[in-house]
Design a protein around this motif. Structure first.
Motif, mmCIF file in Angstrom:
data_model
loop_
_atom_site.group_PDB
_atom_site.id
_atom_site.type_symbol
_atom_site.label_atom_id
_atom_site.label_comp_id
_atom_site.label_asym_id
_atom_site.label_seq_id
_atom_site.Cartn_x
_atom_site.Cartn_y
_atom_site.Cartn_z
ATOM 1 N N ASP A 105 13.880 9.546 3.610
ATOM 2 C CA ASP A 105 12.891 9.059 4.559
ATOM 3 C C ASP A 105 12.103 7.940 3.884
ATOM 4 O OD1 ASP A 105 11.090 8.768 6.664
ATOM 5 O OD2 ASP A 105 9.857 10.474 6.032
ATOM 6 N N ARG A 106 12.222 6.722 4.406
ATOM 7 C CA ARG A 106 11.577 5.571 3.794
ATOM 8 C C ARG A 106 11.011 4.626 4.852
ATOM 9 N NH1 ARG A 106 11.607 8.252 -0.366
ATOM 10 N NH2 ARG A 106 12.838 7.767 -2.212
ATOM 11 N N ILE A 107 10.051 3.839 4.429
ATOM 12 C CA ILE A 107 9.562 2.698 5.195
ATOM 13 C C ILE A 107 10.301 1.502 4.590
ATOM 14 C CG2 ILE A 107 7.572 1.286 5.800
ATOM 15 C CD1 ILE A 107 5.893 3.909 5.073
ATOM 16 N N TYR B 53 12.818 -3.445 0.209
ATOM 17 C CA TYR B 53 11.934 -2.549 -0.517
ATOM 18 C C TYR B 53 11.835 -1.268 0.300
ATOM 19 C CZ TYR B 53 10.671 -6.490 -3.417
ATOM 20 O OH TYR B 53 10.720 -7.544 -4.297
ATOM 21 N N ASN B 54 12.347 -0.178 -0.250
ATOM 22 C CA ASN B 54 12.238 1.127 0.394
ATOM 23 C C ASN B 54 10.972 1.794 -0.116
ATOM 24 O OD1 ASN B 54 14.619 0.989 1.902
ATOM 25 N ND2 ASN B 54 15.845 1.672 0.175
ATOM 26 N N LEU B 55 10.019 1.950 0.774
ATOM 27 C CA LEU B 55 8.711 2.480 0.409
ATOM 28 C C LEU B 55 8.622 3.948 0.772
ATOM 29 C CD1 LEU B 55 6.647 -0.516 1.838
ATOM 30 C CD2 LEU B 55 7.675 -0.266 -0.430
ATOM 31 N N ILE B 56 7.966 4.715 -0.061
ATOM 32 C CA ILE B 56 7.849 6.153 0.143
ATOM 33 C C ILE B 56 6.659 6.439 1.052
ATOM 34 C CG2 ILE B 56 7.489 8.369 -0.997
ATOM 35 C CD1 ILE B 56 8.749 7.037 -3.535
ATOM 36 N N PRO B 57 6.910 7.071 2.204
ATOM 37 C CA PRO B 57 5.798 7.392 3.096
ATOM 38 C C PRO B 57 4.878 8.443 2.471
ATOM 39 C CG PRO B 57 7.929 7.853 4.141
ATOM 40 C CD PRO B 57 8.193 7.484 2.730
ATOM 41 N N ASN C 110 0.797 -1.237 0.000
ATOM 42 C CA ASN C 110 0.000 0.000 0.000
ATOM 43 C C ASN C 110 0.830 1.288 0.000
ATOM 44 O OD1 ASN C 110 -2.588 0.939 -0.270
ATOM 45 N ND2 ASN C 110 -2.900 1.212 1.914
ATOM 46 N N ARG C 111 2.113 1.198 -0.292
ATOM 47 C CA ARG C 111 2.958 2.395 -0.403
ATOM 48 C C ARG C 111 3.769 2.291 -1.685
ATOM 49 N NH1 ARG C 111 -0.113 3.735 2.783
ATOM 50 N NH2 ARG C 111 0.147 4.868 4.720
ATOM 51 N N ARG C 112 4.072 3.442 -2.265
ATOM 52 C CA ARG C 112 4.834 3.497 -3.509
ATOM 53 C C ARG C 112 6.274 3.055 -3.259
ATOM 54 N NH1 ARG C 112 6.850 7.918 -6.615
ATOM 55 N NH2 ARG C 112 6.319 9.258 -4.864
ATOM 56 N N ILE C 113 6.832 2.277 -4.173
ATOM 57 C CA ILE C 113 8.206 1.795 -4.057
ATOM 58 C C ILE C 113 9.155 2.911 -4.466
ATOM 59 C CG2 ILE C 113 9.914 0.158 -4.929
ATOM 60 C CD1 ILE C 113 7.572 -1.786 -5.447
ATOM 61 N N GLY C 114 10.137 3.189 -3.603
ATOM 62 C CA GLY C 114 11.185 4.140 -3.932
ATOM 63 C C GLY C 114 12.377 3.437 -4.553
ATOM 64 N N GLU C 115 12.936 2.469 -3.839
ATOM 65 C CA GLU C 115 14.101 1.732 -4.303
ATOM 66 C C GLU C 115 13.958 0.262 -3.910
ATOM 67 O OE1 GLU C 115 14.742 5.804 -3.344
ATOM 68 O OE2 GLU C 115 14.685 4.255 -1.805
ATOM 69 N N VAL D 268 5.885 3.676 10.933
ATOM 70 C CA VAL D 268 5.343 2.735 9.957
ATOM 71 C C VAL D 268 3.823 2.811 10.075
ATOM 72 C CG1 VAL D 268 5.209 0.328 9.251
ATOM 73 C CG2 VAL D 268 7.355 1.219 10.180
ATOM 74 N N PRO D 269 3.132 3.151 8.994
ATOM 75 C CA PRO D 269 1.673 3.296 9.071
ATOM 76 C C PRO D 269 0.988 1.979 9.439
ATOM 77 C CG PRO D 269 2.506 3.952 6.904
ATOM 78 C CD PRO D 269 3.653 3.410 7.674
ATOM 79 N N GLN D 270 -0.082 2.091 10.203
ATOM 80 C CA GLN D 270 -0.816 0.914 10.648
ATOM 81 C C GLN D 270 -1.331 0.100 9.469
ATOM 82 O OE1 GLN D 270 -1.009 -0.032 13.982
ATOM 83 N NE2 GLN D 270 -1.645 -1.943 13.032
ATOM 84 N N SER D 271 -1.757 0.760 8.393
ATOM 85 C CA SER D 271 -2.281 0.024 7.233
ATOM 86 C C SER D 271 -1.186 -0.860 6.625
ATOM 87 C CB SER D 271 -2.839 0.987 6.187
ATOM 88 O OG SER D 271 -1.813 1.841 5.699
ATOM 89 N N THR D 272 0.042 -0.372 6.583
ATOM 90 C CA THR D 272 1.157 -1.165 6.059
ATOM 91 C C THR D 272 1.470 -2.314 7.009
ATOM 92 O OG1 THR D 272 2.051 0.776 4.936
ATOM 93 C CG2 THR D 272 3.551 -1.071 5.259
ATOM 94 N N LEU D 273 1.500 -2.031 8.297
ATOM 95 C CA LEU D 273 1.725 -3.092 9.293
ATOM 96 C C LEU D 273 0.676 -4.194 9.169
ATOM 97 C CD1 LEU D 273 2.640 -1.065 12.496
ATOM 98 C CD2 LEU D 273 4.097 -2.715 11.305
#
Length: 155
Positions: free
Chosen positions: A140-142, A83-87, A63-68, A94-99
């Motif tokens: 800044d990444r997830i 997977y580095n995800l763009i917040p 549910n998050r856009r991939i950065g790298e 870390v957003p609850q939806s991603t968790l």
């Protein structure tokens, strides 16, 4: 215990297959210079670390856009994926939806310690954190990481 490992592998396969570029622990990979940039080689484990520089066809992961995307390879086998995800604006940690999406793919609860969510399942580690460091290229990444346990990589 083996059945839990198989279930985990299938769930991770389905989740990774459904949400992102297709790199799986245990798969064979011969990186091509048109799609991968070598970042370094670990002197302790012999793992070659590459940044994926090819086209990212599936833009979202959990549910998050991939950065790298970073892939670790040892003896032609994928042993680490990052997977580095763009917040999104307003995300704190870390957003609850991603968790929730990550938790739905693994059979054990994620533990939380010092800003890092993780699980060690048999010979594999999974972690999820909000980071700004060298692994995220100081953005800044997830960061979602799966890896074969370090003790096995040293063999």
């Amino acid at each position: 215990m083996k059945s839990k490992t198989i279930i985990l592998a299938l769930l991770l396969f389905v989740s990774v297959h459904s949400f992102s570029q297709k790199f799986y622990l245990g798969d064979r990979l011969t990186p091509k210079s048109t799609q991968f940039k070598l970042l370094g080689i670990s002197s302790a484990t012999g793992v070659h670390t590459y940044k994926y520089i090819g086209a990212i066809t599936d833009k979202y992961f959990f549910n998050r856009r991939i950065g790298e995307i970073i892939v670790g390879i040892k003896n032609g086998v994928i042993v680490t994926t990052i997977y580095n995800l763009i917040p999104e604006n307003g995300d704190v940690g870390v957003p609850q939806s991603t968790l929730d999406l990550v938790q739905a793919t693994i059979p054990f609860p994620l533990a939380y310690r010092n800003g890092l969510y993780g699980a060690n399942i048999d010979d594999m580690s999974i972690s999820l954190s909000r980071s700004t460091n060298a692994i995220t290229f100081y953005k800044d990444r997830i960061m979602f990481m799966t890896s074969i346990k370090n003790s096995l990589l040293r063999q």
